[in-house]
Write a protein that holds these residues in place. Structure first.
Motif, PDB file in Angstrom:
ATOM      1  N   LYS A  75      -7.828  -7.993  -1.937  1.00 12.74           N
ATOM      2  CA  LYS A  75      -7.729  -8.323  -3.357  1.00 12.74           C
ATOM      3  C   LYS A  75      -8.045  -7.116  -4.232  1.00 12.74           C
ATOM      4  CE  LYS A  75      -6.489 -12.488  -2.633  1.00 12.74           C
ATOM      5  NZ  LYS A  75      -5.077 -12.863  -2.918  1.00 12.74           N
ATOM      6  N   VAL A  76      -9.013  -6.295  -3.796  1.00  7.46           N
ATOM      7  CA  VAL A  76      -9.325  -5.085  -4.559  1.00  7.46           C
ATOM      8  C   VAL A  76      -8.154  -4.117  -4.499  1.00  7.46           C
ATOM      9  CG1 VAL A  76     -10.846  -3.077  -4.691  1.00  7.46           C
ATOM     10  CG2 VAL A  76     -11.806  -5.337  -4.283  1.00  7.46           C
ATOM     11  N   GLY A  77      -7.490  -4.052  -3.329  1.00  9.47           N
ATOM     12  CA  GLY A  77      -6.338  -3.170  -3.197  1.00  9.47           C
ATOM     13  C   GLY A  77      -5.169  -3.577  -4.064  1.00  9.47           C
ATOM     14  N   GLU A  78      -5.101  -4.857  -4.435  1.00 14.17           N
ATOM     15  CA  GLU A  78      -4.019  -5.328  -5.296  1.00 14.17           C
ATOM     16  C   GLU A  78      -4.224  -4.938  -6.753  1.00 14.17           C
ATOM     17  OE1 GLU A  78      -3.749  -9.484  -4.755  1.00 14.17           O
ATOM     18  OE2 GLU A  78      -3.044  -9.372  -2.695  1.00 14.17           O
ATOM     19  N   LEU A  79      -5.459  -4.639  -7.134  1.00 14.17           N
ATOM     20  CA  LEU A  79      -5.728  -4.236  -8.510  1.00 14.17           C
ATOM     21  C   LEU A  79      -5.125  -2.864  -8.748  1.00 14.17           C
ATOM     22  CD1 LEU A  79      -9.420  -5.410  -8.919  1.00 14.17           C
ATOM     23  CD2 LEU A  79      -7.358  -6.544  -9.727  1.00 14.17           C
TER      24      LEU A  79
ATOM     25  N   GLU B 102      -3.024  -3.663 -13.765  1.00 15.96           N
ATOM     26  CA  GLU B 102      -1.972  -4.588 -13.354  1.00 15.96           C
ATOM     27  C   GLU B 102      -2.237  -5.011 -11.911  1.00 15.96           C
ATOM     28  OE1 GLU B 102       1.796  -2.742 -13.798  1.00 15.96           O
ATOM     29  OE2 GLU B 102       1.648  -2.539 -15.981  1.00 15.96           O
ATOM     30  N   THR B 103      -1.582  -6.078 -11.495  1.00  9.55           N
ATOM     31  CA  THR B 103      -1.722  -6.585 -10.131  1.00  9.55           C
ATOM     32  C   THR B 103      -0.464  -6.254  -9.342  1.00  9.55           C
ATOM     33  OG1 THR B 103      -3.121  -8.405 -10.876  1.00  9.55           O
ATOM     34  CG2 THR B 103      -2.142  -8.607  -8.690  1.00  9.55           C
ATOM     35  N   LEU B 104      -0.638  -5.567  -8.225  1.00 11.66           N
ATOM     36  CA  LEU B 104       0.491  -5.280  -7.351  1.00 11.66           C
ATOM     37  C   LEU B 104       0.869  -6.530  -6.573  1.00 11.66           C
ATOM     38  CD1 LEU B 104      -0.447  -1.766  -5.902  1.00 11.66           C
ATOM     39  CD2 LEU B 104       1.296  -2.296  -7.576  1.00 11.66           C
ATOM     40  N   GLN B 105       2.160  -6.733  -6.402  1.00  9.10           N
ATOM     41  CA  GLN B 105       2.638  -7.920  -5.700  1.00  9.10           C
ATOM     42  C   GLN B 105       2.596  -7.741  -4.182  1.00  9.10           C
ATOM     43  OE1 GLN B 105       3.215 -10.652  -7.384  1.00  9.10           O
ATOM     44  NE2 GLN B 105       2.853  -9.567  -9.310  1.00  9.10           N
ATOM     45  N   GLU B 106       2.521  -6.510  -3.701  1.00  9.42           N
ATOM     46  CA  GLU B 106       2.531  -6.282  -2.264  1.00  9.42           C
ATOM     47  C   GLU B 106       1.195  -6.657  -1.632  1.00  9.42           C
ATOM     48  OE1 GLU B 106       3.294  -4.026  -4.462  1.00  9.42           O
ATOM     49  OE2 GLU B 106       5.246  -3.109  -4.050  1.00  9.42           O
ATOM     50  N   ASP B 107       1.252  -7.100  -0.387  1.00  6.85           N
ATOM     51  CA  ASP B 107       0.060  -7.367   0.409  1.00  6.85           C
ATOM     52  C   ASP B 107      -0.213  -6.149   1.282  1.00  6.85           C
ATOM     53  OD1 ASP B 107      -1.998  -8.275   1.945  1.00  6.85           O
ATOM     54  OD2 ASP B 107      -0.915  -9.945   2.854  1.00  6.85           O
ATOM     55  N   PRO B 108      -1.365  -5.469   1.120  1.00  5.04           N
ATOM     56  CA  PRO B 108      -1.613  -4.244   1.908  1.00  5.04           C
ATOM     57  C   PRO B 108      -1.725  -4.499   3.400  1.00  5.04           C
ATOM     58  CG  PRO B 108      -3.571  -4.897   0.686  1.00  5.04           C
ATOM     59  CD  PRO B 108      -2.462  -5.765   0.191  1.00  5.04           C
ATOM     60  N   PHE B 109      -1.964  -5.737   3.814  1.00  6.92           N
ATOM     61  CA  PHE B 109      -2.096  -6.046   5.238  1.00  6.92           C
ATOM     62  C   PHE B 109      -0.855  -6.769   5.790  1.00  6.92           C
ATOM     63  CE2 PHE B 109      -6.468  -5.877   3.628  1.00  6.92           C
ATOM     64  CZ  PHE B 109      -7.001  -4.935   4.491  1.00  6.92           C
TER      65      PHE B 109
ATOM     66  N   HIS C  72      -0.814  -0.797   0.162  1.00  5.85           N
ATOM     67  CA  HIS C  72      -1.362  -0.216   1.390  1.00  5.85           C
ATOM     68  C   HIS C  72      -1.598   1.277   1.222  1.00  5.85           C
ATOM     69  CE1 HIS C  72      -1.115   1.606   5.437  1.00  5.85           C
ATOM     70  NE2 HIS C  72      -1.787   0.521   5.807  1.00  5.85           N
ATOM     71  N   ASP C  73      -0.652   1.978   0.582  1.00  2.85           N
ATOM     72  CA  ASP C  73      -0.797   3.426   0.391  1.00  2.85           C
ATOM     73  C   ASP C  73      -1.983   3.753  -0.504  1.00  2.85           C
ATOM     74  OD1 ASP C  73       1.437   3.694   1.944  1.00  2.85           O
ATOM     75  OD2 ASP C  73       2.817   3.941   0.252  1.00  2.85           O
ATOM     76  N   TYR C  74      -2.149   3.000  -1.605  1.00  2.00           N
ATOM     77  CA  TYR C  74      -3.263   3.256  -2.517  1.00  2.00           C
ATOM     78  C   TYR C  74      -4.597   2.942  -1.849  1.00  2.00           C
ATOM     79  CZ  TYR C  74       0.137   3.709  -6.295  1.00  2.00           C
ATOM     80  OH  TYR C  74       1.160   4.117  -7.089  1.00  2.00           O
ATOM     81  N   MET C  75      -4.656   1.854  -1.072  1.00  3.10           N
ATOM     82  CA  MET C  75      -5.898   1.493  -0.403  1.00  3.10           C
ATOM     83  C   MET C  75      -6.285   2.540   0.630  1.00  3.10           C
ATOM     84  SD  MET C  75      -6.868  -2.059   1.554  1.00  3.10           S
ATOM     85  CE  MET C  75      -5.763  -1.698   2.921  1.00  3.10           C
ATOM     86  N   MET C  76      -5.304   3.026   1.408  1.00  2.00           N
ATOM     87  CA  MET C  76      -5.596   4.026   2.426  1.00  2.00           C
ATOM     88  C   MET C  76      -6.000   5.359   1.799  1.00  2.00           C
ATOM     89  SD  MET C  76      -5.401   2.736   5.456  1.00  2.00           S
ATOM     90  CE  MET C  76      -6.106   1.231   4.778  1.00  2.00           C
ATOM     91  N   SER C  77      -5.356   5.731   0.689  1.00  2.00           N
ATOM     92  CA  SER C  77      -5.727   6.990   0.033  1.00  2.00           C
ATOM     93  C   SER C  77      -7.141   6.924  -0.544  1.00  2.00           C
ATOM     94  CB  SER C  77      -4.719   7.317  -1.073  1.00  2.00           C
ATOM     95  OG  SER C  77      -4.726   6.320  -2.073  1.00  2.00           O
ATOM     96  N   ALA C  78      -7.525   5.752  -1.085  1.00  2.00           N
ATOM     97  CA  ALA C  78      -8.883   5.592  -1.608  1.00  2.00           C
ATOM     98  C   ALA C  78      -9.910   5.654  -0.478  1.00  2.00           C
ATOM     99  CB  ALA C  78      -9.004   4.276  -2.365  1.00  2.00           C
TER     100      ALA C  78
END
Length: 260
Positions: free
Chosen positions: A117-121, A198-205, A228-234
């Motif tokens: 959910k944090v990754g979707e932000l 904004e909320t991303l519509q993609e599911d990182p998992f 997924h890319d933003y979560m992995m980069s963070a």
């Protein structure tokens, strides 16, 4: 309140001050307990604007609820640091009858839900770029590469300078000013200010399962998944573990000796 006791929920925010001594220094901690029910989200909004940080309490049995996502969005919007607290862990033993290994796996899934959910932000920065007509195409190229979105473009009267207003994801803003100056040889000057989230519509998992999804997204499902890319980069910037594979496939090299 009597209504709070009858309904078993918190309806109004309550504050408490705690004294703490650390390394011979005195600190005063002001804590605000805000309601978690969706009907009283206004109390949460007020408390978030007054605080420097937030404790996000999640029931390990109920998991991530819609109000949990709302609170995370409110904390994100006010740019305060959230701290996750897993509550009621005893329910895994007394109610769910989990073994230690099963409880560990369940807690790990709850953490993955929160991280998802944090990754979707998706926070954005609004920028203003001043550039000449000769480098206008290069500016648009950098914006497109970094998932930017142009809002407006105006030409200053009496000059050949264009003023471009655009929105850029915060995750893409790292090194943006340096890259755009390099691409335009210093003829473009960006100014970035935080705008909104904004909320991303993609599911990182998300993982592809059908044949059509495998053919379109690939076996790993990492093609075009911004969440997924933003979560992995963070996670990479913070020194946390990622699912990046340095070597996907390889062969052992053999050295052939000549017969003498």
């Amino acid at each position: 309140l009597n209504q709070e006791k009858a309904r078993g929920i918190t309806m109004k925010s309550s504050a408490i001050s705690l004294h703490h001594r650390f390394n011979n220094d005195d600190y005063l901690l002001n804590l605000i307990d805000s309601p978690g029910h969706v009907d009283f989200s206004g109390e949460v909004s007020t408390a978030v604007r007054l605080c420097d940080g937030a404790f996000i309490v999640v029931d390990v049995v109920e998991g991530v609820c819609p109000q949990t996502v709302t609170v995370l969005q409110q904390a994100w919007g006010e740019c305060i640091k959230p701290c996750l607290i897993l509550n009621k862990c005893d329910r895994l033993i007394t109610e769910m009858k989990f073994s230690p290994d099963e409880a560990y796996v369940h807690l790990q899934r709850v953490l993955e839900q929160v991280n998802s959910k944090v990754g979707e932000l998706h926070s954005n920065k609004v920028m203003e770029i001043q550039a000449s007509a000769e480098v206008l195409g290069r500016v648009y190229g950098v914006l497109a590469k970094r998932q930017g979105r142009v809002l407006s473009e105006e030409l200053k009267e009496g000059s050949g300078t264009f003023v471009i207003a655009a929105v850029l994801p915060v995750a893409e803003s790292l090194g943006f000013a340096e890259e755009i100056r390099k691409k335009t040889s210093g003829f473009a000057m960006p100014q970035l200010v935080f705008s909104h989230w904004e909320t991303l519509q993609e599911d990182p998992f998300w993982v592809p399962t059908t044949e059509e999804e495998l053919a379109h997204f690939g076996e790993m499902g990492d093609s075009g998944n911004l969440a997924h890319d933003y979560m992995m980069s963070a996670r990479k910037r913070k020194g946390l573990s990622t699912d990046e594979q340095i070597v996907v496939s390889g062969e052992k090299q053999r050295t052939l000796k000549k017969n003498k």
